[in-house]
Design an enzyme around this catalytic site. Structure first.
Site, PDB file in Angstrom:
ATOM      1  N   TYR A   1      29.201  79.477  20.342  1.00 33.50           N
ATOM      2  CA  TYR A   1      30.047  79.340  21.402  1.00 33.50           C
ATOM      3  C   TYR A   1      29.646  78.346  22.498  1.00 33.50           C
ATOM      4  O   TYR A   1      28.403  78.020  22.399  1.00 33.50           O
ATOM      5  CB  TYR A   1      30.414  80.861  21.999  1.00 33.50           C
ATOM      6  CG  TYR A   1      29.194  81.181  23.009  1.00 33.50           C
ATOM      7  CD1 TYR A   1      27.872  81.619  22.596  1.00 33.50           C
ATOM      8  CD2 TYR A   1      29.390  81.316  24.453  1.00 33.50           C
ATOM      9  CE1 TYR A   1      26.639  81.886  23.381  1.00 33.50           C
ATOM     10  CE2 TYR A   1      28.405  81.481  25.399  1.00 33.50           C
ATOM     11  CZ  TYR A   1      27.192  81.828  24.721  1.00 33.50           C
ATOM     12  OH  TYR A   1      26.172  82.185  25.783  1.00 33.50           O
TER      13      TYR A   1
ATOM     14  N   LYS B   1      23.080  77.856  20.695  1.00 33.65           N
ATOM     15  CA  LYS B   1      23.946  78.912  21.246  1.00 33.65           C
ATOM     16  C   LYS B   1      24.617  79.938  20.789  1.00 33.65           C
ATOM     17  O   LYS B   1      26.018  79.796  20.152  1.00 33.65           O
ATOM     18  CB  LYS B   1      24.908  77.858  22.470  1.00 33.65           C
ATOM     19  CG  LYS B   1      25.429  78.487  23.606  1.00 33.65           C
ATOM     20  CD  LYS B   1      25.974  77.491  24.461  1.00 33.65           C
ATOM     21  CE  LYS B   1      26.790  78.328  25.565  1.00 33.65           C
ATOM     22  NZ  LYS B   1      25.741  79.080  26.452  1.00 33.65           N
TER      23      LYS B   1
ATOM     24  N   GLU C   1      13.423  81.269  30.402  1.00 34.26           N
ATOM     25  CA  GLU C   1      14.672  81.159  31.170  1.00 34.26           C
ATOM     26  C   GLU C   1      15.236  82.591  31.623  1.00 34.26           C
ATOM     27  O   GLU C   1      14.576  83.618  31.483  1.00 34.26           O
ATOM     28  CB  GLU C   1      15.782  80.356  30.265  1.00 34.26           C
ATOM     29  CG  GLU C   1      15.828  81.093  28.916  1.00 34.26           C
ATOM     30  CD  GLU C   1      16.803  80.471  27.954  1.00 34.26           C
ATOM     31  OE1 GLU C   1      17.538  79.562  28.364  1.00 34.26           O
ATOM     32  OE2 GLU C   1      17.033  80.835  26.745  1.00 34.26           O
TER      33      GLU C   1
ATOM     34  N   LEU D   1      17.359  77.728  25.834  1.00 33.81           N
ATOM     35  CA  LEU D   1      18.942  77.233  25.546  1.00 33.81           C
ATOM     36  C   LEU D   1      19.061  75.856  26.572  1.00 33.81           C
ATOM     37  O   LEU D   1      18.737  76.049  27.694  1.00 33.81           O
ATOM     38  CB  LEU D   1      19.996  77.959  25.758  1.00 33.81           C
ATOM     39  CG  LEU D   1      21.389  77.892  25.336  1.00 33.81           C
ATOM     40  CD1 LEU D   1      22.314  77.140  26.460  1.00 33.81           C
ATOM     41  CD2 LEU D   1      21.620  77.034  24.057  1.00 33.81           C
TER      42      LEU D   1
HETATM   43  N1  PMP Z   1      20.324  79.571  28.875  1.00 25.94           N
HETATM   44  C1  PMP Z   1      21.099  80.599  28.444  1.00 25.94           C
HETATM   45  C2  PMP Z   1      20.570  81.676  27.812  1.00 25.94           C
HETATM   46  C3  PMP Z   1      22.278  80.661  28.843  1.00 25.94           C
HETATM   47  O1  PMP Z   1      23.164  81.776  28.439  1.00 25.94           O
HETATM   48  C4  PMP Z   1      22.857  79.665  29.699  1.00 25.94           C
HETATM   49  C5  PMP Z   1      24.445  79.763  30.041  1.00 25.94           C
HETATM   50  N2  PMP Z   1      25.095  79.391  29.083  1.00 25.94           N
HETATM   51  C6  PMP Z   1      22.240  78.584  30.058  1.00 25.94           C
HETATM   52  C7  PMP Z   1      20.798  78.476  29.720  1.00 25.94           C
HETATM   53  C8  PMP Z   1      22.570  77.591  30.920  1.00 25.94           C
HETATM   54  O2  PMP Z   1      23.496  76.798  30.274  1.00 25.94           O
HETATM   55  P1  PMP Z   1      24.508  75.826  30.956  1.00 25.94           P
HETATM   56  O3  PMP Z   1      23.865  75.347  32.180  1.00 25.94           O
HETATM   57  O4  PMP Z   1      25.245  74.889  29.903  1.00 25.94           O
HETATM   58  O5  PMP Z   1      25.542  76.708  31.419  1.00 25.94           O
END
Ligand code: PMP
Length: 290
Positions: free
Chosen positions: A39, A153, A185, A209
């Site tokens: 996603y 993702k 994270e 991610l």
């Molecule tokens: N890490 C994880 C595990 C996430 O779910 C997200 C949010 N999608 C992020 C980092 C941050 O990604 P983004 O800045 O693209 O929202």
């Protein structure tokens, strides 16, 4: 009827635009059976997508990484996002896109001749409040027990769901995860640490991610003269950081001012955060006024 959502909102499912409450998929969809899908979430301001190209790059990367072939070119994805935003009539909102491997007899191996399920919805989001921005959030540390392909993702989010619930159970806003003593994270955010005026982030690898805000913050560091370094960050360095902050599409960039029950630095959002926040806000203003 589904609680707490706009049941009349128009969603996209496999080429059709239908009411959210009427959207149906098979119980044999591999997303439902195996969590076999990916996603992405594109934030939008004043109905305009923010960093759409980067989000669609990641979507295509995710699809490739798990060998899902969808009959959609880049222009089709762009049209889907813009069309959905237009139909929603929403201002500050997020476009959620999900692709699963499709519907097939239950068998772990990839099925042959399957067509992917493509789903898209738009939902409003509340930008961070003044209190969140000015006072910051709280977080606790958590052992990262997720798999070793966190760079994908994936819709298989059980590890992230359990991590977020750990935050709720602890009465805080987010968790800060550590694997083998090093920062990874949040449950659904990237984590950043400032020490001696330098912004630090864990390296881009399979343990996190890579948020779309990762490269963005890197660029904002250049713009605001904040030195940036991507490297392994120990638990000790997080615990004694001057500042901790998190980023995500919907949380933007927010300071974490309480960590494991103690104030971070002097307990107030720090100078590195303030610089990056101001630069981030400006990017959103530019988009709104473009
Ligand atoms: N890490 C994880 C595990 C996430 O779910 C997200 C949010 N999608 C992020 C980092 C941050 O990604 P983004 O800045 O693209 O929202």
């Amino acid at each position: 009827m589904i609680a707490d959502v706009d049941n009349d909102a128009i969603v996209y499912l496999n080429g059709e635009y239908i009411r959210l409450a009427d959207a149906r998929i098979s119980v044999l969809d591999r997303g439902f059976i195996f969590g076999d899908g990916i996603y992405d979430v594109v934030p939008a301001y004043a109905g305009r997508p923010f960093r759409m190209a980067e989000h669609l790059d990641r979507l295509e990367r995710s699809l490739k990484s798990i060998s899902i072939n969808v009959d959609m070119e880049r222009a089709d994805w762009e049209a889907l996002v813009t069309d959905m935003l237009h139909r929603s009539g929403l201002g500050d909102c997020m476009v959620y896109i999900q692709v699963t491997r499709g519907v097939a007899k239950r068998d772990h191996a990839f099925p042959k001749n399957v067509s992917p399920t493509v789903f898209c919805m738009v939902a409003p989001f509340d930008r961070p409040t003044a209190t969140e921005r000015d006072q910051g959030l709280s977080a606790v540390s958590l052992t990262d027990v997720r798999w070793l392909r966190c760079e994908i993702k994936s819709i298989s989010l059980l590890g992230n769901v359990l991590a977020k619930q750990a935050a709720v159970d602890a009465g805080v806003d987010e968790v800060v995860q550590f694997r083998d003593g090093y920062l990874t994270e949040g449950a659904s955010s990237n984590m950043w640490v400032a020490r001696n005026g330098v912004l630090l982030a864990p390296p881009r690898d399979n343990l996190i991610l890579e948020g779309i805000r990762y490269s963005l913050l890197e660029a904002l560091c250049v713009q605001t003269d904040v030195p940036f370094e991507a490297r392994a960050i120990s638990r000790e360095e997080v615990a004694t950081a001057d500042e901790i902050m998190m980023t995500s599409a919907t949380r933007e960039v927010l300071p974490i001012t309480q960590f494991d029950g103690k104030p971070v630095g002097d307990g107030q959002p720090g100078t590195v955060y303030r610089k990056l926040r101001a630069a981030y806000d400006q990017r959103i203003k530019d988009l709104e006024q473009a």
